[in-house]
Design a protein around this motif. Structure first.
Motif, short mmCIF file in Angstrom:
data_model
loop_
_atom_site.label_atom_id
_atom_site.label_comp_id
_atom_site.label_asym_id
_atom_site.label_seq_id
_atom_site.Cartn_x
_atom_site.Cartn_y
_atom_site.Cartn_z
N GLY A 167 0.83 -1.20 0.00
CA GLY A 167 0.00 0.00 0.00
C GLY A 167 0.86 1.25 0.00
O GLY A 167 1.85 1.35 -0.73
N VAL A 168 0.51 2.22 0.85
CA VAL A 168 1.28 3.47 0.91
C VAL A 168 2.32 3.44 2.03
O VAL A 168 2.94 4.45 2.33
CB VAL A 168 0.34 4.68 1.09
N GLY A 169 2.50 2.27 2.68
CA GLY A 169 3.61 2.11 3.62
C GLY A 169 3.31 2.00 5.09
O GLY A 169 4.21 2.24 5.90
N PRO A 170 2.09 1.61 5.55
CA PRO A 170 1.84 1.57 7.00
C PRO A 170 2.61 0.49 7.74
O PRO A 170 2.77 0.58 8.97
CB PRO A 170 0.33 1.31 7.09
N PHE A 171 3.09 -0.55 7.05
CA PHE A 171 4.00 -1.52 7.67
C PHE A 171 5.45 -1.14 7.39
O PHE A 171 6.31 -1.25 8.27
CB PHE A 171 3.75 -2.94 7.13
N ALA A 172 5.72 -0.73 6.16
CA ALA A 172 7.10 -0.50 5.72
C ALA A 172 7.75 0.67 6.44
O ALA A 172 8.91 0.58 6.89
CB ALA A 172 7.13 -0.26 4.21
N VAL A 173 7.06 1.79 6.57
CA VAL A 173 7.66 2.99 7.17
C VAL A 173 8.03 2.77 8.64
O VAL A 173 9.17 3.03 9.04
CB VAL A 173 6.72 4.20 6.99
N PRO A 174 7.11 2.30 9.50
CA PRO A 174 7.51 2.10 10.91
C PRO A 174 8.57 1.03 11.07
O PRO A 174 9.39 1.12 11.99
CB PRO A 174 6.20 1.71 11.61
N ALA A 175 8.57 0.01 10.20
CA ALA A 175 9.62 -1.01 10.29
C ALA A 175 10.98 -0.41 9.96
O ALA A 175 11.99 -0.71 10.62
CB ALA A 175 9.32 -2.17 9.34
N ALA A 176 11.02 0.42 8.94
CA ALA A 176 12.29 1.08 8.58
C ALA A 176 12.73 2.04 9.67
O ALA A 176 13.93 2.18 9.94
CB ALA A 176 12.11 1.82 7.25
N LYS A 177 11.77 2.70 10.32
CA LYS A 177 12.10 3.59 11.44
C LYS A 177 12.72 2.81 12.59
O LYS A 177 13.47 3.37 13.41
CB LYS A 177 10.83 4.30 11.92
N LYS A 178 12.45 1.53 12.64
CA LYS A 178 12.98 0.67 13.69
C LYS A 178 14.29 0.04 13.27
O LYS A 178 14.75 -0.93 13.88
CB LYS A 178 11.94 -0.41 14.03
N ASN A 179 14.89 0.58 12.21
CA ASN A 179 16.18 0.11 11.70
C ASN A 179 16.11 -1.33 11.16
O ASN A 179 17.06 -2.10 11.32
CB ASN A 179 17.27 0.23 12.77
N CYS A 180 15.00 -1.66 10.55
CA CYS A 180 14.89 -2.92 9.83
C CYS A 180 15.16 -2.69 8.35
O CYS A 180 14.98 -1.58 7.84
CB CYS A 180 13.49 -3.53 10.00
N THR A 181 15.60 -3.73 7.68
CA THR A 181 15.76 -3.67 6.22
C THR A 181 14.43 -4.07 5.60
O THR A 181 13.90 -5.14 5.89
CB THR A 181 16.87 -4.62 5.75
N LYS A 222 16.37 3.10 3.61
CA LYS A 222 16.23 1.79 4.25
C LYS A 222 15.15 0.92 3.61
O LYS A 222 14.95 -0.22 4.03
CB LYS A 222 15.90 1.97 5.75
N VAL A 223 14.43 1.47 2.64
CA VAL A 223 13.32 0.74 2.02
C VAL A 223 13.56 0.62 0.52
O VAL A 223 13.78 1.62 -0.17
CB VAL A 223 11.97 1.46 2.26
N LYS A 224 13.51 -0.60 0.03
CA LYS A 224 13.57 -0.86 -1.40
C LYS A 224 12.14 -1.07 -1.88
O LYS A 224 11.44 -1.96 -1.39
CB LYS A 224 14.43 -2.08 -1.69
N VAL A 225 11.72 -0.26 -2.85
CA VAL A 225 10.33 -0.23 -3.28
C VAL A 225 10.17 -0.87 -4.66
O VAL A 225 10.98 -0.62 -5.57
CB VAL A 225 9.81 1.22 -3.30
N PHE A 226 9.12 -1.67 -4.81
CA PHE A 226 8.87 -2.38 -6.06
C PHE A 226 7.42 -2.17 -6.49
O PHE A 226 6.53 -1.96 -5.65
CB PHE A 226 9.14 -3.89 -5.90
N ASN A 227 7.19 -2.25 -7.80
CA ASN A 227 5.85 -2.14 -8.38
C ASN A 227 5.57 -3.39 -9.21
O ASN A 227 5.58 -3.36 -10.44
CB ASN A 227 5.76 -0.87 -9.24
N LEU A 228 5.32 -4.50 -8.50
CA LEU A 228 5.16 -5.80 -9.14
C LEU A 228 3.91 -6.50 -8.64
O LEU A 228 3.36 -6.15 -7.58
CB LEU A 228 6.38 -6.69 -8.85
#
Length: 611
Positions: free
Chosen positions: A408-422, A448-454
């Motif tokens: 989606g627009v990042g509700p899992f990805a953004v906070p995970a990256a803020k937590k220093n996750c890859t 910290k986030v690699k984004v894909f459109n697949l």
């Protein structure tokens, strides 16, 4: 007020027994209420009107909520039983044939010009045979209900005779009845005048007094609780809640004490208050407008400045009025929309109709201390998943790897990256992909986030497979972080689990290093937890009952649940040329998480809930 009266016994004879009233510790009407030191008689004698009103409220609850019959094994209970609107009680130690039964009937208190408190206490004796038969008790009540001794409560028991009104209590703060059926909002039609109690005080003590009268003061939208006295410039009028204050005896002891300290006369006066559209709540307005007895929409999902509603068919004729009311009554809301079709499973967006307000769907939201911007009409966003986003983030540790298949627009990805996750985040919707990139930059985690459109399948077979081969390769024993795969597409995510079958080559890694999947699904099954486990297991070709946990996310609709199943992908599934045991496998179950939410009962199901 207790009024003595007489009631005939079953033979038709009257007994001149005095009325029997309860006393502390028990009595003919039953024991005193737990936690109260005042019985009806003592409340009357001691002048504690608050205690009396509390007792009345308790008795009313008992009477309206139960129709108890008397057990033949317990013909003389020491507690009051309720039956058909009257209370029955027998004194402790009473004997058959001489037990004194007290029937108490009242007209309950109602605010302002309505019925006041009226107690009637009647006495009779019952025979042994009658005392053991529940039906005989009912007959007594029926006779009692026909007794011609009801008084005119309005004339004799009005606690504020100077304030009378024909309005029912439920209608006091309801909009005028002529707005029923309105489809185009006319705010001027909501004018109404009501009579409320006011307390006259000196203007210099208003601030100090209001701190002590918070309970009693009127609280309505847009209404000042303190106004000028039109007859005295040096005084002010404090508006009081007519449901709590209808005589000067309605004040609590602490309130009366502060009134006495400040030399304020507790006498209540009447005041004609004009109510307008601004003074009614959205629920009150919609209840008055929509056809009587139909559901009223008062809730919605807020997405920035947008109120997102899901109207039912019977509400559609009033949709534009409902939308405008939501805007008027909720500060910050400038647009109201209604979903007009189901979520598209390809791009996870839906068509919507603007009911009222601006048509601008570009919005900004804050969730769990992170900021997101997007076009709500083109992407998927659900504010009701905020807790679930936080729950998954809390499972992650710094250094972990997260694959977000439907980001989606990042509700899992953004906070995970803020937590220093890859983070590897993907979404098929081009609009979601665009706003995902934007939100990563907005929250300063784009590095910290690699984004894909697949497509989700291509993402799993491509970037995910390549990264897993590295993460789980020969050097994986030195790795201390975990790998998580989030699949939040409840309508179809379970179907994508088939991609994990024989996804990797080479020797399998150790069990504790295997990827952990968090897969979301809907279920309409009576046992949704078991249903989701069986669905996922069928796709993977292996039983998950002993090695998965189920987290109930939310109730989507009647008989439709959203759940998350969490499990480690078995090595026998993930790696090629591995032998599958269709009944079970050797992987240990995931650690059970503590829960404070409702869980689904199933003996073999571990329930993982919000920590």
């Amino acid at each position: 007020m207790l009024l003595a009266g007489r009631l005939p016994d079953p033979s038709g004879r009257y007994h001149p027994n005095p009325p029997v009233v309860s006393h502390v510790g028990g009595g003919a009407v039953g024991p005193a209420l737990p936690g109260f030191r005042t019985s009806f008689s003592e409340a009357k004698k001691g002048g504690s009107r608050r205690d009396l009103m509390t007792l009345v409220s308790w008795w009313r609850t008992v009477m309206m909520s139960s129709r108890a019959s008397l057990s033949t094994s317990d013909p003389f209970p020491t507690r009051t039983r309720a039956c058909e609107g009257c209370s029955l009680g027998v004194s402790r130690g009473a004997k058959p044939g001489i037990g004194m039964v007290t029937l108490v009937r009242w007209i309950l208190p109602r605010p302002f010009g309505f019925s006041r408190i009226l107690f009637k206490v009647e006495n009779c004796r019952i025979s042994e045979s009658e005392s053991l038969t529940p039906l005989s008790w009912t007959s007594q009540i029926q006779k009692h209900s026909r007794a011609p001794f009801l008084l005119d409560q309005r004339k004799k028991f009005s606690t504020m005779p100077e304030i009378e009104t024909d309005q029912r209590d439920s209608e006091l703060f309801s909009p005028p009845s002529n707005v029923r059926g309105m489809t185009k909002l006319d705010r001027t039609a909501f004018k109404k005048t009501v009579t409320i109690p006011v307390l006259k005080v000196r203007k210099e003590i208003v601030d100090k007094l209001m701190r002590s009268l918070k309970r009693a003061a009127l609280q309505r939208p847009g209404i000042k609780r303190v106004i000028e006295d039109p007859e005295d410039e040096e005084s002010r009028l404090i508006m009081l809640d007519p449901y709590k204050i209808f005589t000067d005896d309605s004040f609590e002891r602490a309130e009366l004490s502060i009134l006495k300290q400040l030399n304020v006369n507790p006498q209540i006066s009447k005041y004609s208050l004009e109510l307008t559209y601004e003074n009614f709540k959205s629920e009150e307005i919609l209840k008055a407008v929509l056809p009587e007895g139909q559901d009223v929409t008062s809730g919605f999902s807020r997405v920035g400045h947008i109120a997102h509603l899901n109207l039912r068919d019977h509400q559609l004729p009033f949709k534009h009025l409902i939308g405008q009311v939501m805007i008027d009554k909720n500060p910050g809301i400038t647009s109201a929309v209604n979903k007009i079709n189901n979520i598209d499973n390809t791009y996870r967006n839906f068509q919507m109709e603007v009911l009222s307000g601006e048509e601008n769907m570009m919005t900004k939201v804050r969730e769990n201390s992170h900021t997101y911007e997007f076009d709500f009409s083109k992407v998927y966003w659900n504010p009701r998943l905020s807790t679930e986003h936080s729950r998954i983030t809390e499972l992650l540790k710094p250094g972990d790897v997260l694959f977000d298949v439907f980001a989606g627009v990042g509700p899992f990805a953004v906070p995970a990256a803020k937590k220093n996750c890859t983070v590897f985040a993907n979404d098929l919707n081009p609009e979601s992909h665009k706003w995902l990139l934007h939100n990563c930059k907005l929250n300063k985690v784009d590095q910290k986030v690699k984004v894909f459109n697949l497509d989700g399948k291509d993402f799993l077979q491509g970037p995910v497979r390549e990264e897993l081969m590295q993460q789980l390769g020969p050097l994986s024993k030195e790795r201390k972080h975990s790998v998580h795969i989030v699949m939040n597409l409840p309508a179809k995510a379970i179907e994508f689990l088939s991609v994990f079958k024989s996804l990797l080559d080479g020797p399998p890694c150790s069990t504790e290093l295997l990827p952990i999947v968090h897969c979301y699904s809907f279920s309409k099954d009576p046992n949704p937890a078991k249903d989701v486990q069986q669905q996922a297991g069928a796709v993977l070709g292996i039983s998950l009952e002993a090695c998965s946990s189920i987290h109930p996310v939310r109730n989507v609709a009647p008989n439709k649940e959203m759940l998350c199943i969490t499990f480690r992908i078995p090595a026998a599934v993930l790696y090629k040329n591995q032998t599958l045991n269709l009944e079970n496998h050797d992987d240990p179950p995931l650690k059970r998480q503590r829960t404070e939410k409702k869980v689904f009962s199933e003996e073999k199901t571990q329930i993982a809930s919000v920590t």
